[in-house]
Scaffold this motif. Structure first.
Motif, PDB file in Angstrom:
ATOM      1  N   GLN A 101     -13.246   7.354   3.753  1.00 48.77           N
ATOM      2  CA  GLN A 101     -12.886   7.542   5.157  1.00 48.77           C
ATOM      3  C   GLN A 101     -13.671   6.583   6.049  1.00 48.77           C
ATOM      4  O   GLN A 101     -13.095   5.917   6.912  1.00 48.77           O
ATOM      5  N   ILE A 102     -14.972   6.518   5.838  1.00 48.71           N
ATOM      6  CA  ILE A 102     -15.829   5.644   6.657  1.00 48.71           C
ATOM      7  C   ILE A 102     -15.413   4.193   6.493  1.00 48.71           C
ATOM      8  O   ILE A 102     -15.251   3.462   7.470  1.00 48.71           O
ATOM      9  N   GLN A 103     -15.234   3.761   5.242  1.00 52.66           N
ATOM     10  CA  GLN A 103     -14.811   2.383   4.973  1.00 52.66           C
ATOM     11  C   GLN A 103     -13.506   2.066   5.691  1.00 52.66           C
ATOM     12  O   GLN A 103     -13.375   1.045   6.370  1.00 52.66           O
ATOM     13  N   ASN A 104     -12.505   2.951   5.557  1.00 58.54           N
ATOM     14  CA  ASN A 104     -11.191   2.703   6.138  1.00 58.54           C
ATOM     15  C   ASN A 104     -11.246   2.639   7.656  1.00 58.54           C
ATOM     16  O   ASN A 104     -10.622   1.771   8.275  1.00 58.54           O
ATOM     17  N   TYR A 105     -12.008   3.537   8.289  1.00 60.37           N
ATOM     18  CA  TYR A 105     -12.123   3.516   9.747  1.00 60.37           C
ATOM     19  C   TYR A 105     -12.870   2.280  10.241  1.00 60.37           C
ATOM     20  O   TYR A 105     -12.530   1.715  11.276  1.00 60.37           O
ATOM     21  N   SER A 145      -9.718 -13.536   8.995  1.00 59.69           N
ATOM     22  CA  SER A 145      -8.345 -13.103   9.185  1.00 59.69           C
ATOM     23  C   SER A 145      -7.390 -14.285   9.111  1.00 59.69           C
ATOM     24  O   SER A 145      -7.612 -15.322   9.717  1.00 59.69           O
ATOM     25  N   LEU A 146      -6.305 -14.094   8.361  1.00 62.01           N
ATOM     26  CA  LEU A 146      -5.280 -15.129   8.224  1.00 62.01           C
ATOM     27  C   LEU A 146      -4.039 -14.803   9.045  1.00 62.01           C
ATOM     28  O   LEU A 146      -3.282 -15.690   9.406  1.00 62.01           O
ATOM     29  N   GLY A 147      -3.817 -13.505   9.293  1.00 65.28           N
ATOM     30  CA  GLY A 147      -2.648 -13.076  10.040  1.00 65.28           C
ATOM     31  C   GLY A 147      -2.268 -11.668   9.652  1.00 65.28           C
ATOM     32  O   GLY A 147      -2.901 -11.056   8.797  1.00 65.28           O
ATOM     33  N   LEU A 193      -7.045 -11.335   0.465  1.00 63.16           N
ATOM     34  CA  LEU A 193      -6.832  -9.899   0.374  1.00 63.16           C
ATOM     35  C   LEU A 193      -5.617  -9.521   1.205  1.00 63.16           C
ATOM     36  O   LEU A 193      -5.410 -10.077   2.291  1.00 63.16           O
ATOM     37  N   MET A 194      -4.825  -8.599   0.715  1.00 58.51           N
ATOM     38  CA  MET A 194      -3.735  -8.036   1.496  1.00 58.51           C
ATOM     39  C   MET A 194      -4.125  -6.592   1.775  1.00 58.51           C
ATOM     40  O   MET A 194      -4.167  -5.758   0.869  1.00 58.51           O
ATOM     41  N   LEU A 195      -4.460  -6.305   3.033  1.00 56.37           N
ATOM     42  CA  LEU A 195      -4.925  -4.987   3.435  1.00 56.37           C
ATOM     43  C   LEU A 195      -3.766  -4.196   4.024  1.00 56.37           C
ATOM     44  O   LEU A 195      -3.239  -4.546   5.088  1.00 56.37           O
ATOM     45  N   PHE A 196      -3.378  -3.142   3.342  1.00 49.30           N
ATOM     46  CA  PHE A 196      -2.256  -2.302   3.765  1.00 49.30           C
ATOM     47  C   PHE A 196      -2.801  -1.034   4.407  1.00 49.30           C
ATOM     48  O   PHE A 196      -3.309  -0.149   3.735  1.00 49.30           O
ATOM     49  N   PHE A 197      -2.738  -0.975   5.737  1.00 51.30           N
ATOM     50  CA  PHE A 197      -3.150   0.196   6.495  1.00 51.30           C
ATOM     51  C   PHE A 197      -1.951   1.141   6.561  1.00 51.30           C
ATOM     52  O   PHE A 197      -0.900   0.764   7.090  1.00 51.30           O
ATOM     53  N   THR A 198      -2.116   2.351   6.036  1.00 50.64           N
ATOM     54  CA  THR A 198      -1.000   3.274   5.896  1.00 50.64           C
ATOM     55  C   THR A 198      -1.402   4.707   6.194  1.00 50.64           C
ATOM     56  O   THR A 198      -2.581   5.062   6.097  1.00 50.64           O
ATOM     57  N   GLY A 199      -0.438   5.487   6.539  1.00 41.96           N
ATOM     58  CA  GLY A 199      -0.585   6.931   6.627  1.00 41.96           C
ATOM     59  C   GLY A 199       0.303   7.505   5.534  1.00 41.96           C
ATOM     60  O   GLY A 199       1.469   7.804   5.780  1.00 41.96           O
ATOM     61  N   SER A 200      -0.233   7.595   4.338  1.00 38.08           N
ATOM     62  CA  SER A 200       0.578   7.865   3.143  1.00 38.08           C
ATOM     63  C   SER A 200       1.364   9.165   3.193  1.00 38.08           C
ATOM     64  O   SER A 200       2.432   9.252   2.610  1.00 38.08           O
ATOM     65  N   ASP A 201       0.846  10.174   3.871  1.00 36.75           N
ATOM     66  CA  ASP A 201       1.527  11.463   3.829  1.00 36.75           C
ATOM     67  C   ASP A 201       2.205  11.845   5.149  1.00 36.75           C
ATOM     68  O   ASP A 201       2.611  12.981   5.331  1.00 36.75           O
ATOM     69  N   TRP A 202       2.351  10.886   6.061  1.00 37.70           N
ATOM     70  CA  TRP A 202       3.014  11.211   7.324  1.00 37.70           C
ATOM     71  C   TRP A 202       3.791  10.046   7.946  1.00 37.70           C
ATOM     72  O   TRP A 202       4.653  10.253   8.786  1.00 37.70           O
ATOM     73  N   CYS A 203       3.519   8.812   7.549  1.00 39.04           N
ATOM     74  CA  CYS A 203       4.112   7.634   8.194  1.00 39.04           C
ATOM     75  C   CYS A 203       5.425   7.239   7.510  1.00 39.04           C
ATOM     76  O   CYS A 203       5.416   6.678   6.415  1.00 39.04           O
ATOM     77  N   PHE A 242     -10.175  -4.819  12.292  1.00 38.24           N
ATOM     78  CA  PHE A 242      -8.876  -5.490  12.397  1.00 38.24           C
ATOM     79  C   PHE A 242      -8.037  -4.979  13.577  1.00 38.24           C
ATOM     80  O   PHE A 242      -6.894  -5.399  13.743  1.00 38.24           O
ATOM     81  N   LYS A 243      -8.624  -4.092  14.377  1.00 36.71           N
ATOM     82  CA  LYS A 243      -7.963  -3.579  15.586  1.00 36.71           C
ATOM     83  C   LYS A 243      -6.563  -3.022  15.296  1.00 36.71           C
ATOM     84  O   LYS A 243      -5.606  -3.335  15.989  1.00 36.71           O
ATOM     85  N   VAL A 244      -6.481  -2.204  14.256  1.00 35.32           N
ATOM     86  CA  VAL A 244      -5.212  -1.596  13.857  1.00 35.32           C
ATOM     87  C   VAL A 244      -4.917  -0.427  14.789  1.00 35.32           C
ATOM     88  O   VAL A 244      -5.728   0.486  14.920  1.00 35.32           O
ATOM     89  N   THR A 245      -3.753  -0.480  15.429  1.00 37.83           N
ATOM     90  CA  THR A 245      -3.359   0.598  16.341  1.00 37.83           C
ATOM     91  C   THR A 245      -2.066   1.281  15.909  1.00 37.83           C
ATOM     92  O   THR A 245      -1.692   2.293  16.489  1.00 37.83           O
ATOM     93  N   GLY A 246      -1.373   0.733  14.931  1.00 34.01           N
ATOM     94  CA  GLY A 246      -0.121   1.321  14.466  1.00 34.01           C
ATOM     95  C   GLY A 246       0.051   1.115  12.974  1.00 34.01           C
ATOM     96  O   GLY A 246      -0.601   0.270  12.369  1.00 34.01           O
ATOM     97  N   TYR A 247       0.942   1.924  12.419  1.00 34.97           N
ATOM     98  CA  TYR A 247       1.190   1.887  10.973  1.00 34.97           C
ATOM     99  C   TYR A 247       2.675   1.718  10.716  1.00 34.97           C
ATOM    100  O   TYR A 247       3.479   2.223  11.490  1.00 34.97           O
TER     101      TYR A 247
END
Length: 157
Positions: A96-100, A131-133, A44-54, A106-111
């Motif tokens: 929202q719940i799934q994404n959070y 996790s692969l990286g 899986l390629m998981l793309f964590f994004t802020g689509s309307d602000w990042c 995955f300890k995502v702190t930045g986008y």
């Protein structure tokens, strides 16, 4: 004149169809993406994004994800998942719940943040993600980004 217009419309219509066929599927339902990745034996390629602000997320999409090089690579190598954290638009509560939850796992702190994970099963039979990286925005366009991504997913494929 009418024949010319008809031919033009036929050409435009076929061009639109071929462009639509090139479009990638970005899943938002993690369970669905997990099942597809598991059945196709792809990470899986998981793309964590802020689509309307990042801004960097938009830049990554424009410089990499919207290119034909990336599209060809993705179709062969990964199942795409978009995990969005918008500020202006409202996502469905379940999404929202799934994404959070995935953000915490995955300890995502930045986008933007892109994580690669292999679906699997834990010893108790529950779904598991190995996790692969990870990566984010990489300067140099699609080829440079794909070099990084290939180094992450190549050992799996």
């Amino acid at each position: 004149m009418m024949r010319y217009i008809l031919i033009t419309f036929l050409f435009i219509g076929s061009y639109s169809v071929s462009n639509a066929q090139e479009a990638l599927t970005w899943h938002t339902d993690m369970n669905e993406a997990y099942e597809i990745a598991n059945s196709e034996n792809k990470p899986l390629m998981l793309f964590f994004t802020g689509s309307d602000w990042c801004g960097w997320c938009t830049r990554l999409q424009n410089e990499v994800f919207k290119t034909s090089d990336f599209k060809n690579w993705a179709k062969q190598n990964v199942v795409l998942v978009e995990l969005d954290f918008p500020r202006r638009k409202q996502l469905e509560r379940e999404l929202q719940i799934q994404n959070y939850q995935l953000q915490k796992i995955f300890k995502v702190t930045g986008y933007p943040s892109v994580h690669f994970a292999k679906p699997g099963l834990a010893q108790d039979g529950k779904k598991n993600l190995n996790s692969l990286g990870k990566t984010g925005y990489v300067r140099g366009g699609a080829q440079k980004w794909l070099e990084v991504a290939n180094n992450i997913v190549a050992p799996v494929n």
